[in-house]
Design an enzyme around this catalytic site. Structure first.
Site, mmCIF file in Angstrom:
data_model
loop_
_atom_site.group_PDB
_atom_site.id
_atom_site.type_symbol
_atom_site.label_atom_id
_atom_site.label_comp_id
_atom_site.label_asym_id
_atom_site.label_seq_id
_atom_site.Cartn_x
_atom_site.Cartn_y
_atom_site.Cartn_z
ATOM 1 N N SER A 253 0.831 -1.245 0.074
ATOM 2 C CA SER A 253 0.007 0.054 0.094
ATOM 3 C C SER A 253 0.874 1.204 0.063
ATOM 4 O O SER A 253 0.212 2.453 0.029
ATOM 5 C CB SER A 253 -0.984 -0.118 1.083
ATOM 6 O OG SER A 253 -1.647 -1.085 1.308
ATOM 7 N N THR B 185 -2.458 2.559 3.861
ATOM 8 C CA THR B 185 -1.400 3.634 4.379
ATOM 9 C C THR B 185 -0.900 3.908 5.689
ATOM 10 O O THR B 185 -1.676 3.844 6.790
ATOM 11 C CB THR B 185 -2.424 4.972 3.872
ATOM 12 O OG1 THR B 185 -2.877 4.872 2.482
ATOM 13 C CG2 THR B 185 -1.667 6.239 4.234
ATOM 14 N N THR C 100 1.363 6.834 0.799
ATOM 15 C CA THR C 100 0.747 5.982 0.057
ATOM 16 C C THR C 100 0.965 5.700 -1.458
ATOM 17 O O THR C 100 1.375 6.640 -1.969
ATOM 18 C CB THR C 100 -0.821 6.019 0.694
ATOM 19 O OG1 THR C 100 -1.449 4.912 0.440
ATOM 20 C CG2 THR C 100 -1.385 7.141 -0.335
ATOM 21 N N THR D 219 -6.457 6.979 7.758
ATOM 22 C CA THR D 219 -6.014 5.874 6.868
ATOM 23 C C THR D 219 -7.663 5.428 6.336
ATOM 24 O O THR D 219 -8.718 5.694 6.991
ATOM 25 C CB THR D 219 -5.354 4.988 7.584
ATOM 26 O OG1 THR D 219 -5.230 3.826 6.448
ATOM 27 C CG2 THR D 219 -5.883 4.196 8.650
HETATM 28 N N1 ASP Z 1 -6.027 6.714 2.458
HETATM 29 C C1 ASP Z 1 -5.624 6.157 1.372
HETATM 30 C C2 ASP Z 1 -6.243 6.728 0.056
HETATM 31 O O1 ASP Z 1 -7.295 6.680 -0.087
HETATM 32 C C3 ASP Z 1 -5.728 4.781 1.141
HETATM 33 C C4 ASP Z 1 -5.162 4.088 2.811
HETATM 34 O O2 ASP Z 1 -5.572 4.536 3.858
HETATM 35 O O3 ASP Z 1 -4.459 2.989 2.566
HETATM 36 O O4 ASP Z 1 -5.472 6.743 -1.164
#
Ligand code: ASP
Length: 311
Positions: free
Chosen positions: A72, A174, A192, A225
């Protein structure tokens, strides 16, 4: 491919009681979303070396960025539906400086590029080809970030091409980090590769100041996240810091920010996890779904803590 195993022996269940975890005072610490001990320890070590929260959160973010098994973040991150690994990151210091990069390709450490945007340009955010050009000018090297195993996962995904983010699974994982430095100052960072198999060009919350990260040294910091679209639509980290400013504990502020999403959007088959820290060194977390956890390193000791959740 699951990166996290939730029931580690070091896992604490304290936060699941809904209580704000308390620290004695604002001693230095590094706290991060998910089970990320290597990252918080690296951040802590850097913090001990330079004293600065900003150095700590950057050093912590660089760990999953360079880890080919973390699907990720950075190297090894799952690509978008066209096969490109595109990266988002941001960083914010205690005096309100901020830097971010979005839709950046081929650079192993987007968090350090975001820091360079903050420190060496008059801007906050650089994107895509412009961010890459800036990174190259700063001496960063282009590398192939698509590992064989992430490529295989993408090829497998293409057979059905279903867009279905799976709750708590590596499609969003993330790392967001917050730190308190030796002078008591607060900084935050997030990095991320975004949602796996997203549309080409999609940018999430992770590079958005106030979305995935916000710090205000009078109050504290927050990071996020999960499915970034909902963090962006509610400006979650900014909201949490503002709620703490009005007197809420980090725990209550995270709960309120999750409830804003829960009340406003009927569909809830996705995960959002928030993590917050105040100037006293108190921290808290809350998520929509079960399965969110976070890691803290303080006084050289590291713990993974299960977050309470709405569901
Ligand atoms: N928040 C991140 C995104 O939407 C994804 C994640 O938290 O892994 O890109």
């Amino acid at each position: 491919m699951k990166r996290r195993t939730f029931l580690q022996t070091s896992t604490l269940l304290g936060a699941s009681l809904g209580a704000t975890a308390k620290a004695a005072s604002s001693e230095p610490l590094i706290i991060a979303t998910w089970k990320n001990e290597k990252a918080t320890i690296a951040g802590w070590n850097k913090l001990m070396e330079t004293g600065k929260a900003l150095d700590g959160v950057e050093a912590g973010a660089r760990i999953p960025e360079a880890d080919p098994n973390d699907t990720s973040v950075g190297y090894g991150g799952y690509p978008d539906r066209d096969g490109h690994v595109t990266l988002d990151a941001c960083i914010m210091d205690h005096v309100g400086n901020a830097g971010s990069v979005t839709f950046l390709e081929g650079i192993m450490h987007p968090i350090s590029v975001a820091r360079a945007v903050m420190e060496k340009t008059p801007h906050v955010m650089l994107s895509g080809a412009g961010a890459l050009k800036f990174a190259l000018d700063q001496g960063f090297k282009v590398e192939n970030l698509l590992t064989e195993s992430s490529k295989k996962a993408w090829e497998e995904w293409k057979k059905e091409s279903k867009y279905e983010p799976v709750i708590n699974i590596e499609r969003h994982d993330t790392i967001g980090l917050l730190g308190i430095g030796k002078a008591g100052e607060i900084a935050g960072a997030c990095t991320t590769s975004g949602l796996a198999f997203k549309m080409h060009g999609r940018v999430g919350d992770s590079p958005i100041i106030g979305g995935a990260v916000f710090c205000d040294d009078e109050v504290g910091g927050a990071c996020a996240t999960g499915l970034g679209e909902f963090v962006m639509k509610t400006l979650g980290s900014f909201l949490i810091v503002e709620l703490m400013r009005q007197g809420m504990s980090p725990q209550k502020a995270c709960e309120e920010a999750v409830m804003r999403i829960v009340k406003r959007y009927k569909y809830k088959e996705f995960q959002i996890g928030y993590l917050a820290l105040n100037k006293k060194g108190e921290y808290g977390a809350y998520a929509i779904q079960k399965g969110f956890n976070y890691t803290i390193t303080k006084n050289g000791k590291t713990q993974v803590i299960e977050s309470a959740s709405y569901m």
